[in-house]
Design a protein around this motif. Structure first.
Motif: not given
Lengths: 247, 112
Positions: A15-17, A177-178, A238-240
């Motif tokens: 996620s960070d990447a 997580i987005s 979640i709806a990202a």
């Protein structure tokens, strides 16, 4: 079990990447050309006893690989070991910036394939015996951009190849997580088909096998086929932005 | 495949890897005692005891119960009264409290 935190750590790193490449794309949209989709894929492979975590994030250059995965200790390395000796538990590893190494809780060998926009595709590999290797990847499947981490699971960690277990872990530890987290799943579907249809299906899918044959009251015969279909199953909650499946 | 280059892990990273592989992974048995059970009353006593060493102490203690690691965190004020307390995940408690949590945990470490 404490070992299970490895998946949270690797998904968090993925996620960070992706955050990094998305941030870059705000000023230069062309950075996404190499792989427009932003995703995290989880691929269990029971045949080879591997679990793969793949992202379409920023990826790493060769220098990043050498520095980030082995030769330059982050300040958190010592801090984490001190914390451990003081009673902290392994689940805190991510807070010290060394979450990647939690992969060795469940794997005896880890392979990292990565592609950064500014460099070639490289393979990092280690069995943690004091050394690691880096090779330019000229033969493997092209990632476009991003990182693929292949965990060669220990013999008694095969539970992390089970679809249910992975889904539960993602929901437990990586709920917010987005980006879409997609699990490669295989589903067996029973379907009744006529002889003609059977031929067609047989031509399309090599994973199709006949399981039974029945006669209908009108004299025609119907055959029941078991078809193993593989597909991406979106696990994220979640709806990202960029997650069409969730929104 | 192109030429393979071999590198040695930096010493501290090597140490961390050894720790992860040899200490935390040992035939599915974690390093932390799984059967540790400390009553709420005991936790409060520990918090009070910790107070005697610090003017203001934040005391947290991991409580392993049913495979869930929980923490109770207290802020103990000058007269020893508990001013706040709540259950939280160990990682969350650590993120909030940092080193004081660890020093208290160490001081009142579990008995395996």
């Amino acid at each position: 079990m404490l070992q299970e935190i490895f998946l949270r750590e690797l998904i968090s790193n993925a996620s960070d990447a992706i955050d990094k490449i998305r941030f870059q794309s705000l000023t230069d949209k062309s950075v996404l050309d190499s792989q427009p989709e932003l995703f995290i894929h989880l691929i269990p492979d029971k045949a080879n006893n591997t679990l793969t975590i793949q992202d379409s994030g920023i990826g790493m250059t060769k220098a990043d690989l050498i520095n980030n995965l082995g030769t330059i200790a982050r300040s958190g390395t010592r801090a984490f070991m001190e914390a451990l000796s003081a009673g902290a538990d392994i689940s805190m590893i991510g807070q010290f910036g060394v979450g990647f190494y939690s992969a060795y809780l469940v794997a005896d060998k880890v392979t990292v394939v990565t592609k950064h926009n500014d460099d070639e595709q490289y393979v990092w590999e280690s069995q943690a015996g004091g050394s690691f290797t880096i090779t330019r990847d000229t033969e493997g499947e092209s990632l476009g951009r991003g990182t693929k981490i292949v965990l060669h699971l220990k013999d008694d960690q095969m539970e992390y190849l089970e679809e249910r277990r992975i889904k539960d872990l993602v929901k437990k530890h990586s709920e917010f997580i987005s980006y879409p987290i997609q699990l490669w799943t295989s589903k067996t579907v029973d379907k009744e088909v006529s002889d003609d249809e059977e031929d067609e299906v047989g031509n399309i899918s090599s994973d199709t096998s006949r399981s039974s044959s029945t006669s209908c009251c009108d004299g025609s015969s119907a055959k029941r086929l078991s078809t193993a279909s593989v597909h991406w199953d979106t696990v994220c909650i979640i709806a990202a932005a960029g997650c069409a499946s969730c929104s | 495949m192109a030429e393979r280059e071999e590198y040695a892990f930096q010493a501290e990273i090597n140490q961390l890897l050894s720790l992860i592989i040899n200490t935390f992974y040992s035939n599915k048995v974690s390093r932390r005692p799984q059967n540790c059970s400390i009553s709420w009353h005991g936790l409060h006593a520990i918090a009070y005891d910790a107070f005697s060493y610090h003017d203001l102490v934040v005391c947290a203690l991991a409580h392993v119960q049913a495979r869930q690691q929980l923490c109770m965190a207290w802020r103990v004020d000058a007269d020893g009264a508990r001013t706040s307390g709540r259950g939280c995940l160990s990682a969350e408690a650590f993120a909030c409290l940092g080193v004081p949590l660890l020093s208290c945990c160490r001081k009142f470490s579990f008995v395996s």
